[in-house]
Design a protein around this motif. Structure first.
Motif, PDB file in Angstrom:
ATOM      1  N   ILE A 177      59.873  21.445  44.056  1.00 24.06           N
ATOM      2  CA  ILE A 177      59.424  22.804  43.910  1.00 24.06           C
ATOM      3  C   ILE A 177      60.272  24.134  43.989  1.00 24.06           C
ATOM      4  O   ILE A 177      60.230  24.747  43.086  1.00 24.06           O
ATOM      5  CB  ILE A 177      57.961  23.418  44.749  1.00 24.06           C
ATOM      6  N   VAL A 178      61.150  24.077  44.992  1.00 22.75           N
ATOM      7  CA  VAL A 178      61.812  25.088  45.130  1.00 22.75           C
ATOM      8  C   VAL A 178      63.187  24.989  44.235  1.00 22.75           C
ATOM      9  O   VAL A 178      63.332  25.942  43.322  1.00 22.75           O
ATOM     10  CB  VAL A 178      62.753  25.027  46.461  1.00 22.75           C
ATOM     11  N   SER A 179      63.803  23.739  44.011  1.00 25.07           N
ATOM     12  CA  SER A 179      64.942  23.778  43.034  1.00 25.07           C
ATOM     13  C   SER A 179      64.330  23.923  41.516  1.00 25.07           C
ATOM     14  O   SER A 179      64.968  24.814  40.730  1.00 25.07           O
ATOM     15  CB  SER A 179      65.610  22.510  43.243  1.00 25.07           C
ATOM     16  N   ALA A 180      63.073  23.579  41.138  1.00 29.72           N
ATOM     17  CA  ALA A 180      62.637  23.893  39.787  1.00 29.72           C
ATOM     18  C   ALA A 180      62.230  25.299  39.630  1.00 29.72           C
ATOM     19  O   ALA A 180      62.432  25.664  38.723  1.00 29.72           O
ATOM     20  CB  ALA A 180      61.367  22.759  39.494  1.00 29.72           C
ATOM     21  N   GLY A 181      61.675  25.863  40.432  1.00 28.72           N
ATOM     22  CA  GLY A 181      61.401  27.324  40.364  1.00 28.72           C
ATOM     23  C   GLY A 181      62.520  27.928  40.006  1.00 28.72           C
ATOM     24  O   GLY A 181      62.404  28.913  39.440  1.00 28.72           O
ATOM     25  N   GLN A 182      63.727  27.756  40.888  1.00 26.37           N
ATOM     26  CA  GLN A 182      64.976  28.498  40.403  1.00 26.37           C
ATOM     27  C   GLN A 182      65.268  28.382  39.165  1.00 26.37           C
ATOM     28  O   GLN A 182      65.840  29.344  38.317  1.00 26.37           O
ATOM     29  CB  GLN A 182      65.991  28.051  41.539  1.00 26.37           C
ATOM     30  N   GLN A 183      65.121  26.935  38.591  1.00 24.11           N
ATOM     31  CA  GLN A 183      65.736  26.595  37.190  1.00 24.11           C
ATOM     32  C   GLN A 183      64.839  27.282  36.212  1.00 24.11           C
ATOM     33  O   GLN A 183      65.239  27.903  35.196  1.00 24.11           O
ATOM     34  CB  GLN A 183      65.858  25.252  37.133  1.00 24.11           C
ATOM     35  N   PHE A 184      63.516  27.252  36.606  1.00 23.06           N
ATOM     36  CA  PHE A 184      62.634  27.822  35.386  1.00 23.06           C
ATOM     37  C   PHE A 184      62.783  29.399  35.617  1.00 23.06           C
ATOM     38  O   PHE A 184      62.721  30.038  34.317  1.00 23.06           O
ATOM     39  CB  PHE A 184      61.018  27.482  35.951  1.00 23.06           C
ATOM     40  N   ARG A 185      62.811  30.106  36.546  1.00 21.24           N
ATOM     41  CA  ARG A 185      63.116  31.522  36.658  1.00 21.24           C
ATOM     42  C   ARG A 185      64.371  31.867  35.907  1.00 21.24           C
ATOM     43  O   ARG A 185      64.436  33.097  35.180  1.00 21.24           O
ATOM     44  CB  ARG A 185      63.073  32.081  37.991  1.00 21.24           C
ATOM     45  N   LYS A 186      65.476  31.063  35.859  1.00 22.74           N
ATOM     46  CA  LYS A 186      66.627  31.245  35.096  1.00 22.74           C
ATOM     47  C   LYS A 186      66.554  30.961  33.704  1.00 22.74           C
ATOM     48  O   LYS A 186      66.974  31.810  32.954  1.00 22.74           O
ATOM     49  CB  LYS A 186      67.776  30.643  36.086  1.00 22.74           C
ATOM     50  N   ARG A 187      65.729  29.971  33.386  1.00 21.89           N
ATOM     51  CA  ARG A 187      66.191  29.276  32.036  1.00 21.89           C
ATOM     52  C   ARG A 187      64.708  29.221  31.215  1.00 21.89           C
ATOM     53  O   ARG A 187      64.564  29.245  30.017  1.00 21.89           O
ATOM     54  CB  ARG A 187      66.705  27.987  32.134  1.00 21.89           C
ATOM     55  N   GLY A 188      63.787  29.416  31.948  1.00 24.41           N
ATOM     56  CA  GLY A 188      62.291  29.454  31.349  1.00 24.41           C
ATOM     57  C   GLY A 188      61.910  27.917  31.180  1.00 24.41           C
ATOM     58  O   GLY A 188      62.655  26.980  31.455  1.00 24.41           O
ATOM     59  N   PHE A 189      60.687  27.803  31.070  1.00 22.96           N
ATOM     60  CA  PHE A 189      60.153  26.367  31.176  1.00 22.96           C
ATOM     61  C   PHE A 189      60.472  25.668  30.164  1.00 22.96           C
ATOM     62  O   PHE A 189      61.030  24.326  30.454  1.00 22.96           O
ATOM     63  CB  PHE A 189      58.500  26.297  30.770  1.00 22.96           C
TER      64      PHE A 189
END
Length: 212
Positions: free
Chosen positions: A23-35
């Motif tokens: 959740i933490v690592s994916a959240g960072q990636q999603f906020r930076k690059r989008g879904f």
């Protein structure tokens, strides 16, 4: 001595830790690059786990996106709410001062340049508009909560007799903050000066409305 109950407990604890890491690592990636630009392989690699293990934690990528939005939006609401409920004595500075301090941090170059560590609502609002209604409901609740907290900050300066009035959520300030952040990010690489101007203008606009 082999203790199966102890082994099972460690296993459950590891599953919980792995899920949190995802959740933490994916959240960072999603906020930076989008879904759309982040794959399950990207998520699991960043979490240090194998691709095939993903479905042991989430039934689908949509389920992961919903979990991240629920966590991230709640964090965003809490960040806006914190100055209004703080008991450290900062309230003596006044609601307007607390609001401007928060705006200075939110509508900033640092926040613009590090979306992965910033506000989920500001980073993923565009993605939410193309997402299932479950995610849109999470955003609807979070946006309202953020706007209510902004209004609560403004009411700190009102006389006690007026503190219960004018309690409508402050969507205008929230829209200015998130809109400025979104526009500033959209042109940050192509025209850094324009990006900075957008942020500065938004901060000044909110400051003028706060002191009015």
């Amino acid at each position: 001595m082999f203790r199966p109950e102890a082994s099972m407990r460690v296993s459950r604890e590891q599953v919980t830790a792995n899920r949190e890491n995802i959740i933490v690592s994916a959240g960072q990636q999603f906020r930076k690059r989008g879904f759309d630009d982040v794959t399950i392989s990207d998520v699991m690699k960043a979490a240090g786990l194998t691709h095939g293990g993903f479905y042991g934690y989430f039934g689908s990528k949509d389920a992961l996106e919903a979990a991240i939005c629920e966590r991230g939006v709640a964090d965003s609401v809490a960040a806006v709410e914190a100055p209004a409920v703080d008991d450290s004595g900062d309230k003596e500075a006044g609601g307007g001062a607390l609001l401007q301090r928060f705006v200075q941090e939110y509508v900033s170059a640092e926040h613009r340049d590090t979306p992965e560590y910033g506000c989920t609502v500001g980073a993923l609002a565009r993605d939410a508009g193309r997402s299932p209604v479950e995610i849109q409901r999470i955003f609807a609740s979070g946006i309202t909560g953020m706007a209510e907290s902004l209004a609560r900050l403004r009411r700190l300066d009102a006389p006690d007799s007026e503190n219960g009035n004018g309690s409508a959520p402050d969507f205008a300030t929230l829209s200015t903050m998130i809109g400025a952040l979104t526009l500033a990010r959209a042109v940050a690489d192509a025209d850094p000066a324009l990006s900075d101007t957008i942020l500065e203008t938004a901060r000044e606009h909110i400051a003028s409305s706060t002191s009015a």
